[in-house]
Design a protein around this motif. Structure first.
Motif, PDB file in Angstrom:
ATOM      1  N   ARG A 154       0.867  -1.178   0.000  1.00 34.23           N
ATOM      2  CA  ARG A 154       0.000   0.000   0.000  1.00 34.23           C
ATOM      3  C   ARG A 154       0.906   1.231   0.000  1.00 34.23           C
ATOM      4  O   ARG A 154       1.915   1.269   0.692  1.00 34.23           O
ATOM      5  CB  ARG A 154      -0.915   0.003   1.220  1.00 34.23           C
ATOM      6  N   GLY A 156       0.829   5.465   0.377  1.00 32.29           N
ATOM      7  CA  GLY A 156       0.136   6.702   0.715  1.00 32.29           C
ATOM      8  C   GLY A 156       0.968   7.893   0.301  1.00 32.29           C
ATOM      9  O   GLY A 156       2.149   7.765  -0.060  1.00 32.29           O
ATOM     10  N   MET A 171      -3.301   7.237   7.172  1.00 29.32           N
ATOM     11  CA  MET A 171      -4.172   7.298   6.003  1.00 29.32           C
ATOM     12  C   MET A 171      -5.173   8.443   6.087  1.00 29.32           C
ATOM     13  O   MET A 171      -5.656   8.923   5.063  1.00 29.32           O
ATOM     14  CB  MET A 171      -4.914   5.970   5.828  1.00 29.32           C
ATOM     15  N   SER A 174      -3.623  11.228   4.209  1.00 29.90           N
ATOM     16  CA  SER A 174      -3.020  10.876   2.926  1.00 29.90           C
ATOM     17  C   SER A 174      -3.867  11.351   1.757  1.00 29.90           C
ATOM     18  O   SER A 174      -5.099  11.275   1.788  1.00 29.90           O
ATOM     19  CB  SER A 174      -2.824   9.362   2.835  1.00 29.90           C
ATOM     20  N   ASP A 177      -4.589   6.544  -1.627  1.00 27.40           N
ATOM     21  CA  ASP A 177      -4.683   5.188  -1.086  1.00 27.40           C
ATOM     22  C   ASP A 177      -4.532   4.242  -2.266  1.00 27.40           C
ATOM     23  O   ASP A 177      -5.483   4.012  -3.025  1.00 27.40           O
ATOM     24  CB  ASP A 177      -6.023   4.967  -0.383  1.00 27.40           C
TER      25      ASP A 177
END
Length: 695
Positions: A154, A156, A171, A174, A177
């Protein structure tokens, strides 16, 4: 000690990633316990040792389950146990499946099942990426002819810097995503939601993730080497002679059929070629020389060869467009008079009717997750009936495909919605796909943008989406804009990009070959940008900003703030007051714990009436102000008047009139509506009222 017990550990993004096998689920072909922080995932792979008769596709099943006990919770609902997959579990099943499926050998048709279970969740690291890694590892050690392993990460974007595997708190800040998966050499899958990022930043994020999960691939390879399980042998039957014969017989006919631009006419011609071939390919007794499925498969192979060669060699597509052309676009809004907002979006032979409904906080969706129960005020539902492709089918529950396509469109729209404090409505968007030949999920994005603006929802900017394709033969390749259904089936990539004039809000990519390079992705993104902006331009001809005139069917909502200690004054004992208030004013009233009150009504008069009564219930009267009240009791010394919500005050006989009043009953009766001035409180704390000068 357990036999064949192996462990591989690495440091990854500041935490230890542990892969363990040989201790749990030992009767499966491959089982891995993955631990990252305090999150633990069990992934188990099982492969049938023989192929079912006449199997002509790869039956891969991914099952992903989040156990409530993993987060120290008990499931909601009556039965108190995990039931059918939630929307999130379904989406993660698809997330695991998409990068794994292309890496099995073409002739491998053994039924394969991967079961993934979240056993422990630390509420920091999302289990989705970890489950992809665990599944890849379980298959890598299972003996399946799997051309992996696959890594995933993942990414960000916080304060302008890419962050690997950001936790739940990170997150929240961020702008991106993004989940990316692939092999050592190439990217296989991308899924993302972004705050209008540029093509350059999206590409950098993808390549950053690809680079960062290489260490994970190395760990899986090291564990697989320790296990050293033999690879299951597959049998490949060659039909070279029959394929050459078929190519000579029907190759020209198939090429002619693929010059037909209309999908229905093209399908009819191809079906006729298939029927005639089945009639010819029989022996003297009328028996088929090959099975019907085998003949059909060979015809499909010829179709694929012809279409791909034509595109690569001449740049000519099935419907005669150039590589970058977008099909004709027609749009309309306000097509459903009773809906709060509606639109019809047509692109070639793909069409979506999209409807928007605005509700109150009572209509929010409750979601039960490992992080706890929360409410969602934006929902997007996608429906794909069989008639949209001219087929007869049965109506079942929502398919995994429908859930996945709906979520993709949700991601594209979500970054552009106003915050709830500024626009306190619950939003539900429903896309009904009425025709499909090409990306219906991107048609949903376009239709949703139009319908939301028709419903006067203040989107930051209009949004559109486009699906891109890829034909790659050796070192030669072409990127196709706005792909047809056949170009999707016969091509190597499904690359969907949604965004605004300013940048990308969602990117989804699936690859059917071993992967694509940074160079191909860069070209696809730039070509998609041109197509996306063209579609936006066509949409803007119908509506380019939210309507100023609000649809009469849309409820009016106004938000006010009251002191927390006054909430009970609105609700009343057993909810008596709020029930009476909503019934008498014909409104919906939602009260939050912080004193936020949202009042919804169909018309402004009811709304204002309810707000006025709420303010009376939660504030004190102002000394010297005049109010309207009702006489509730007449005494010898004066009259009691209900004048401010539940407040009653005394109008002393001396305050009824400028003239002396001998008998109060001659002047006032119970039920009379009168005007009174608030004089404050007496020395005993009782309310004093006056009617002098007001009658």
């Amino acid at each position: 000690m357990f036999e064949d017990h192996h462990i591989e550990e690495i440091e990854w993004a500041g935490q230890k990633l542990r892969l363990e096998t040989g201790k749990v689920a030992r009767q499966a072909d491959g089982a891995v316990m993955l631990q990252y922080g305090e999150t633990v995932i069990l992934a188990v792979a099982v492969i049938e040792k023989s192929v079912k008769p006449d199997m002509d596709f790869f039956p891969l099943t991914i099952n992903y389950t989040e156990k409530a006990y993993s987060a120290g919770r008990i499931p909601g609902g009556y039965f108190k146990r995990e039931g059918r997959p939630t929307e999130r579990e379904t989406l993660i099943c698809r997330l695991i499946d998409r990068p794994i499926r292309p890496l099995f050998e073409d002739n491998f048709f053994n039924e394969t099942q991967v079961t993934v279970t979240v056993l422990s969740y630390d509420k920091k690291s999302d289990p989705d990426v970890l489950s992809m890694i665990a599944s890849s590892c379980a298959l890598a050690i299972s003996g399946a002819p799997f051309q992996g392993p696959v890594g995933a990460a993942r990414v960000g974007l916080v304060n302008g810097e890419f962050v690997l595997n950001p936790d739940i708190e990170q997150m929240k800040d961020s702008q991106l995503d993004l989940v990316v998966a692939g092999t050592q050499d190439a990217v296989l899958m991308v899924e993302s939601e972004a705050q209008e990022l540029s093509e350059e930043d999206m590409l950098k994020a993808v390549m950053f993730g690809h680079e960062q999960f290489q260490v994970v691939i190395g760990a899986i390879q090291a564990l697989a080497k320790k296990v050293n399980k033999p690879v299951l042998k597959t049998e490949k039957v060659e039909y070279t002679e029959q394929l050459n014969k078929l190519r000579q017989e029907v190759g020209d006919e198939i090429a002619k059929a693929y010059k037909e631009p209309k999908k229905i006419d093209r399908r009819q011609q191809l079906d006729l070629i298939r029927e005639n071939t089945l009639t010819r390919w029989t022996d003297d007794s009328g028996e088929l020389l090959l099975s019907e499925k085998t003949i059909g498969g060979l015809l499909k192979k010829i179709e694929k060869e012809i279409v791909r060669a034509e595109v690569i060699n001449s740049g000519s597509r099935i419907d005669g467009r150039s590589l970058t052309d977008v099909r004709n676009i027609e749009t309309d809004v306000f097509i459903l008079p009773s809906a709060h907002g509606s639109a019809l979006f047509t692109r070639g032979e793909t069409q979506a009717i999209v409807a928007v409904t605005l509700g109150t906080s009572e209509d929010e969706q409750y979601v039960d997750s490992l992080d706890g129960t929360f409410k969602r005020h934006f929902m997007l539902h996608y429906n794909f009936p069989p008639y949209s492709v001219g087929e007869v089918g049965r109506a079942f529950s929502t398919s995994r495909r429908e859930i996945g396509h709906g979520k993709l469109a949700w991601r594209a729209i979500n970054p552009l919605l106003p915050i709830k404090d500024d626009f306190p409505y619950t939003l539900r968007v429903v896309s009904e796909i009425t025709e499909s030949n090409g990306s219906s999920s991107m048609a949903t994005v376009c239709g949703a943008s139009l319908a939301l603006m028709d419903a006067s929802v203040p989107l930051k900017r209009p949004v559109s989406g486009i699906a891109m394709g890829l034909i790659k033969e050796g070192d030669s390749y072409v990127v196709l804009s706005d792909i047809l259904g056949d170009e999707d089936h016969l091509g190597d990539m499904d690359f969907k990009v949604a965004g605004t004039q300013e940048g990308i809000t969602s990117l989804q990519m699936d690859i059917k070959i071993s992967g694509i390079t940074e160079q191909i992705m860069s070209k696809a993104l730039e070509q998609a940008k041109a197509g996306r902006l063209h579609i936006l331009q066509e949409m803007n001809k119908t509506i380019d900003a939210p309507k100023k005139d609000v649809n009469k069917n849309i409820p009016r909502i106004e938000t006010i703030k009251i002191p927390v200690d006054k909430i009970r004054d609105i609700i009343g004992t057993g909810g008596k007051i709020i029930r009476q208030l909503t019934e008498e004013t014909e409104t919906k009233i939602d009260i939050e714990d912080d004193g936020t009150v949202r009042v919804a009504a169909i018309d402004g008069e009811s709304l204002n009436k309810a707000i006025k009564r709420i303010k009376i219930l939660t504030t004190e009267p102002e000394e010297g102000e005049v109010y309207e009240g009702k006489v509730v009791k007449v005494m010898d010394f004066g009259a009691f008047v209900n004048f401010y919500g539940a407040k009653d005050g005394l109008v002393h006989v001396s305050q009824i009139s400028e003239q002396r009043v001998e008998n109060i009953s001659d002047v006032l009766s119970e039920g009379d509506i009168v005007k009174v001035r608030y004089l404050g409180l007496d020395n005993r704390g009782k309310i004093r009222l006056s009617m002098k000068g007001l009658t």
